[in-house]
Motif scaffolding. Structure first.
Motif, short mmCIF file in Angstrom:
data_model
loop_
_atom_site.label_atom_id
_atom_site.label_comp_id
_atom_site.label_asym_id
_atom_site.label_seq_id
_atom_site.Cartn_x
_atom_site.Cartn_y
_atom_site.Cartn_z
N ALA A 121 72.34 5.51 62.07
CA ALA A 121 71.37 6.12 61.07
C ALA A 121 71.77 7.54 61.07
O ALA A 121 72.64 8.20 61.74
N PRO A 122 71.24 8.24 59.94
CA PRO A 122 70.31 7.90 59.10
C PRO A 122 70.61 7.04 57.75
O PRO A 122 69.96 6.73 57.10
N HIS A 123 71.94 7.30 57.55
CA HIS A 123 72.65 6.43 56.32
C HIS A 123 73.60 5.58 56.53
O HIS A 123 74.87 6.10 56.41
N PRO A 124 73.55 4.49 56.99
CA PRO A 124 74.71 3.80 57.21
C PRO A 124 75.13 3.06 55.92
O PRO A 124 74.49 3.05 54.80
N SER A 125 76.55 2.80 55.82
CA SER A 125 77.12 2.46 54.53
C SER A 125 78.06 1.26 54.69
O SER A 125 78.98 1.30 55.42
N PRO A 126 77.70 0.05 54.26
CA PRO A 126 78.64 -1.18 54.50
C PRO A 126 79.90 -0.88 53.81
O PRO A 126 80.99 -1.38 54.26
N LEU A 127 79.82 -0.39 52.60
CA LEU A 127 81.20 0.02 52.01
C LEU A 127 82.04 0.96 52.79
O LEU A 127 83.27 0.90 53.03
N ALA A 128 81.46 1.97 53.10
CA ALA A 128 82.28 2.87 53.96
C ALA A 128 82.85 2.26 55.02
O ALA A 128 84.00 2.59 55.69
N ARG A 130 83.78 -0.86 55.67
CA ARG A 130 84.99 -1.75 55.11
C ARG A 130 85.86 -0.72 54.71
O ARG A 130 87.01 -1.23 55.13
N LEU A 131 85.77 0.28 54.03
CA LEU A 131 86.86 1.26 53.63
C LEU A 131 87.69 1.79 55.08
O LEU A 131 88.86 2.12 55.12
N LEU A 132 87.10 2.16 56.10
CA LEU A 132 87.32 2.92 57.28
C LEU A 132 87.95 1.80 58.03
O LEU A 132 88.74 2.07 58.76
N ASP A 133 87.88 0.50 57.64
CA ASP A 133 88.27 -0.40 58.60
C ASP A 133 89.78 -0.90 58.01
O ASP A 133 90.55 -1.63 58.64
N VAL A 134 90.19 -0.34 56.51
CA VAL A 134 91.37 -0.23 56.41
C VAL A 134 92.33 0.49 57.11
O VAL A 134 91.87 1.66 57.33
N ASP A 135 93.66 -0.34 57.65
CA ASP A 135 94.53 0.61 58.33
C ASP A 135 95.09 1.59 57.68
O ASP A 135 95.87 1.61 56.65
N GLY A 136 94.85 2.92 58.05
CA GLY A 136 95.31 4.18 57.37
C GLY A 136 94.50 5.04 56.77
O GLY A 136 94.66 6.26 56.59
#
Length: 321
Positions: A121-128, A130-136
């Motif tokens: 919280a306060p602003h979770p982001s599913p897209l962010a 997944r993007l930060l899960d990309v290696d690099g």
């Protein structure tokens, strides 16, 4: 008028025919004419439609034999995502032609610098997430209508850009909320920009601070947003304006040039109370700045004392305390 009977050769007078016709019955000739006429009309009606006055007023229309088919739901929405380079070679700006921050968001940006911050919280982001899960990928920055993705310096865009582009396209086309709000009172480390906009007018601001904020908002912020970043006002004291750059400008090598040659020059030109601009750095940014200064010093030793510096301002080789 004379009428001939079939069994008689002499014609019957009309008065005699009337005498043999029952009273109240239709005249035989009239009845015969009516029957012939009605029969002819009935026979013709099977071939030629009867045109009434209401039909005559209508113009004939040609109806196509083809039936219009409904378009698939997948084609009802056009998704067009543009990729734009930034002055920072490690950052790319994606323009999804779609609002990124939700309506009524208190700030003009939201930045995630850690995977854990994308879930908190306060602003979770599913897209962010997944993007930060990309290696690099090292950080994700949301502007009002754009997304800036920053990578590590040792990673090639050719290896991760297709996956990043695919994740953004999938999120936009599915219609999912890019930024959610779970608890406005909470704060998470690595999630910056969730609070009130630092350039918003405040009743407690002095006249000089109000002029600084207005100039930053109207003249400087649009240019920085065009480069995939934003600016955060941190204060004004003893003639020095403290600012922090965000997004693509946060880790850009030319951020010092932007502050000194761009922002500082404009503020000092329009507001005589401003004597300089100071860039507020995080701990990791200070480490990166020191490493870059060491790298410049090494290059200068190799090229000689007459070598031109690659940046100007504090933290660079041409800055004197």
């Amino acid at each position: 008028m004379r009428i001939y009977h079939s069994s008689m050769r002499t014609p019957l007078p009309l008065s005699a025919l009337r005498a043999i016709t029952p009273k109240g019955a239709a005249h035989p000739v009239t009845q015969a004419c009516r029957s012939a006429t009605v029969g002819g009309i009935r026979q013709a009606s099977s071939h030629v439609p009867v045109i009434t006055a209401s039909h005559a007023r209508r113009r004939p229309r040609l109806q196509s034999s083809r039936r219009s088919l409904p378009l698939p739901s997948s084609l009802s929405r056009t998704i067009y995502i543009q990729t734009q380079s930034t002055p920072n070679p490690s950052a790319l700006k994606f323009l999804p032609n779609h609002n990124v921050l939700p309506q009524g968001f208190p700030s003009t940006f939201l930045e995630y610098t850690s995977p854990r911050a994308t879930l908190a919280a306060p602003h979770p982001s599913p897209l962010a997430a997944r993007l930060l899960d990309v290696d690099g990928v090292s950080s994700v920055f949301y502007g009002p209508d754009f997304i800036t993705v920053t990578k590590a310096e040792d990673v090639n865009w050719a290896h991760i850009k297709p996956e990043v582009f695919s994740l953004i396209t999938e999120a936009i086309s599915s219609g999912e909320e890019i930024v959610n709000t779970s608890d406005k009172t909470a704060s998470a480390e690595g999630q910056d920009g969730a609070g009130e906009d630092s350039l918003a007018p405040n009743d407690d601001d002095s006249e000089v601070v109000a002029m600084i904020k207005e100039l930053l908002e109207t003249r400087i912020r649009p240019a920085i947003q065009e480069d995939g970043g934003d600016i955060d006002y941190r204060g004004f004291e003893n003639g020095i304006v403290s600012l922090k750059l965000r997004g693509a400008c946060r880790t850009c090598d030319s951020s010092t040039v932007t502050l000194k040659n761009g922002i500082e020059s404009m503020l000092m030109h329009y507001i005589e109370e401003v004597k300089g601009v100071n860039q507020v750095l995080d701990e990791e940014e200070e480490i990166a700045m020191k490493e870059f200064a060491r790298f410049e010093e090494k290059l200068r030793q190799q090229k000689g004392p007459d070598a031109a510096p690659s940046t100007v301002g504090k933290g660079s080789l041409d800055f004197v305390e």
